[in-house]
Design a protein around this motif. Structure first.
Motif: not given
Ligand code: NAG
Ligand code: NAG
Length: 625
Positions: A186-187, A528-529, A340-343, A351-352
């Motif tokens: 994602a980064s 863990d995701k 998008f269910p993640a960082s 913020y998320v």
């Protein structure tokens, strides 16, 4: 130029291909589809595949279901491949085939492409191949494909200038990619979005800047805006359409905002359709804006509104360019939510919005989130199911309509088949063996999926192939109505049922979900995701986590069996679900909105006070206050 080299990059969507068609000189605007196809055929006859392809992309943009279109696409690529076999054309053809859900044929071309390419583009072919096989539950190669995919992703992560061949959204779904990898992917996409921004984006508080652990700040009382000033709150999405789950889930959220505290600016990347969902959303907006298609112009439009907060409802889902807009840093506080269910891995997101179940507090997990967390007290995932129109509340239909035996216990998973992993599927089959009067009801995808799964059932478990029953994708009203025919919904651990989880619980169908608090045994999926933890969060918010969330695959299987064999107990579970539907937080949309607002008011206040503290905000429920 040849066929667009970028074509295969878009994985399964043809958006790039279409934009290619739109942005290149058009053969002739406003052509009748039939004649576009005829002309494509004529150019193909004289071996001018480039021009033929351009006509086809235009025909595709007009009507993708036109008879003969796919066949002609195939012929264009076949002709090129015949004269010179090469990976780009194989991948081009495969991406068309994927678009039309011919997964097996796509996979065969991708296998060839992997053979034909050098290392860099083979990563793309490999990633597409993985997707094509996952879509039809073809797991015969997974033991080789998974490590190959991981290796190629990790290689691209090490290269400064490379974007990984796996899209961030797929990274959430595929078990071989870890939580750490998915944030790094994602980064990279965030970086790419930023590289297109000419103005300097404002650096923000994120782990990319802050090296230390964030503090946790609990908020139990709501700060009212001072001087009667209202917070200018923006929401941005490409998915405000009747067909998309986002608009379906959030249709009643916006109108529940307190309008003496918040002024709602809603930005859509698409023209509004005539759906009820979008009508409700537009009606709730102080200002509804359809953004211009250029990212820079869209960013300028939003910036001119001088928002306090902008919430991105999309992230990297689909082929949208929302990240490219957010990268312009158009509001002082930018928040990621829902899509998008993640960082996001993006320094331009402050913020998320999440909860303690989807993002647990342990530092092994927390370190993979680059944003500050805005933790809601219950499930972060919002819905509007309580307000569904009566047309979506259809009475139960007879089971025979879907070939379901009347007396059987129906286990059901109507999630997209690519979410199913082999280990979990085999555990379902083991339960079918143990519970003779049961069937497994699945959603069909492509031609080969049914055979692939039946083969495992017959060969490895000696099950009658008719114990697996398949149904096609259906419009929303039918989907909701037929869900009631199931007895128990089986959540997929790799990527949980999010929307469909809400659908089944609101239809009164219990769901069993796996949530492990330790490292998974070999071959099993890690949970863990974030996307692997939403099911448990939904169940906690409806008060059923004590009976329907399993801490191990053995427990998951045991719950499946128990539900089918202890009818008294199972009835009590269903009664609890029905009772809690009206009282628990999950379907209490106003309560959810109040909690979110408490968080938003807090972060605006913190910012106004000039604090630069780096902390997660944890909302304590304000229900009843
Ligand atoms: C068709 O065109 C390609 C190049 O675009 C060429 O390599 C090939 O030989 C041509 N085939 C025929 C049958 O003329
Ligand atoms: C809305 O906000 C105003 C101003 O803060 C407050 O007085 C009012 O009670 C709120 N309304 C609700 C329904 O919470």
């Amino acid at each position: 130029m040849g066929l667009p080299v970028l074509l295969w990059w878009s994985l399964t969507k043809l958006a790039l291909l279409i934009s290619f068609a739109v942005h290149t000189p058009q053969p002739q605007q406003q052509q009748e589809e039939a004649s576009l196809l005829t002309q494509a055929r004529q150019f193909l006859a004289v071996n001018d595949t480039d021009t033929a392809f351009q006509y086809l992309t235009q025909a595709y943009a007009n009507d993708r279901n036109q008879p003969g279109l796919l066949a002609c696409f195939r012929d264009v690529f076949s002709q090129r491949i015949e004269s010179h076999d090469n990976a780009v054309d194989r991948m081009g053809l495969a991406s068309i085939l994927l678009e039309y859900e011919h997964y097996g044929a796509a996979a065969r071309h991708l296998e060839q492409a992997v053979q034909l390419t050098a290392s860099k583009s083979s990563a793309n072919a490999l990633s597409m191949l993985f997707a094509a096989r996952a879509a039809v539950c073809d797991w015969t190669h997974i033991q080789q494909d998974s490590p190959a995919l991981v290796a190629s992703v990790q290689a691209s992560l090490k290269q400064e200038d490379q974007t990984p061949a796996v899209h961030p959204y797929k990274a959430l779904m595929w078990p071989c990619l870890s939580l750490a990898d998915s944030t790094k992917i994602a980064s990279k996409f965030a970086r790419r979005a930023m590289s297109a921004v000419s103005v300097d984006p404002v650096p923000t508080s994120s782990l990319l800047v802050h090296k230390e652990e964030p503090s946790i700040f609990q908020v139990s009382s709501r700060r009212r805006p001072t001087n009667g000033r209202r917070i200018k709150l923006g929401y941005l999405s490409p998915d405000f359409t009747g067909a998309h789950p986002l608009a379906f889930l959030m249709q009643d959220v916006f109108r529940l905002h307190n309008t003496s505290e918040f002024q709602l600016y809603i930005y859509s990347l698409v023209e509004s359709d005539d759906s009820l969902e979008v009508a409700k959303i537009k009606h709730a907006a102080h200002q509804w804006t359809v953004l211009p298609s250029s990212n820079a112009a869209a960013a300028e439009t939003i910036r001119d509104d001088e928002l306090d907060i902008l919430i991105d409802l999309c992230g990297y889902t689909g082929t949208s360019t929302v990240a490219e807009i957010m990268a312009h840093k158009v509001a002082p506080l930018q928040i990621a939510y829902m899509g998008f269910p993640a960082s996001t891995g993006a320094p331009f997101i402050d913020y998320v919005v999440c909860d303690r179940i989807v993002v647990p507090s342990s530092s092994e997990v927390r370190q993979h989130y680059t944003e500050q967390l805005l933790l809601l007290p219950h499930c972060y995932f919002v819905n509007s199911h309580r307000y569904l129109s009566s047309s979506l509340r259809q009475p139960q239909m007879p089971r025979t309509r879907y070939n379901l035996p009347d007396s059987a216990f129906v286990y059901c998973c109507h999630s997209r088949p690519e979410k199913i992993d082999p280990h979990t599927f085999k555990s379902w089959l083991q339960v079918l063996v143990n519970v003779p009067h049961s069937v497994l009801w699945l959603l069909r995808s492509g031609d080969e999926m049914e055979d692939n799964l039946r083969q495992i059932a017959e060969q490895e478990f000696a099950l009658d192939k008719n114990r697996l029953i398949f149904c096609d994708k259906a419009p929303r009203d039918q989907h909701l109505a037929r869900l009631q025919l199931a007895n128990l919904f089986l959540d997929t651990p790799a990527y949980n049922a999010h929307t469909v989880g809400c659908d089944c619980l609101s239809a009164g169908v219990p769901m069993v979900s796996l949530l492990r608090n330790h490292v998974a045994p070999p071959d099993e999926v890690e949970t863990d995701k974030w996307a692997s933890r939403v099911g448990a969060s939904l169940l906690a918010a409806i008060g059923l986590d004590d009976v329907l969330v399993a801490g191990s695959m053995e427990a998951y299987q045991a719950i499946m069996v128990h539900c089918a064999t202890d009818s008294e107990w199972f009835s009590s579970v269903k009664e609890r679900l029905q009772r809690n539907y009206h009282t628990a937080p999950l379907f209490d949309t106003p309560r959810w909105v109040r909690n979110l607002e408490t968080g938003l008011l807090e972060i605006v206040a913190l910012r106004t006070e000039g604090g630069s503290s780096y902390s997660d905000i944890e909302i304590v429920d304000n229900a009843g206050r």
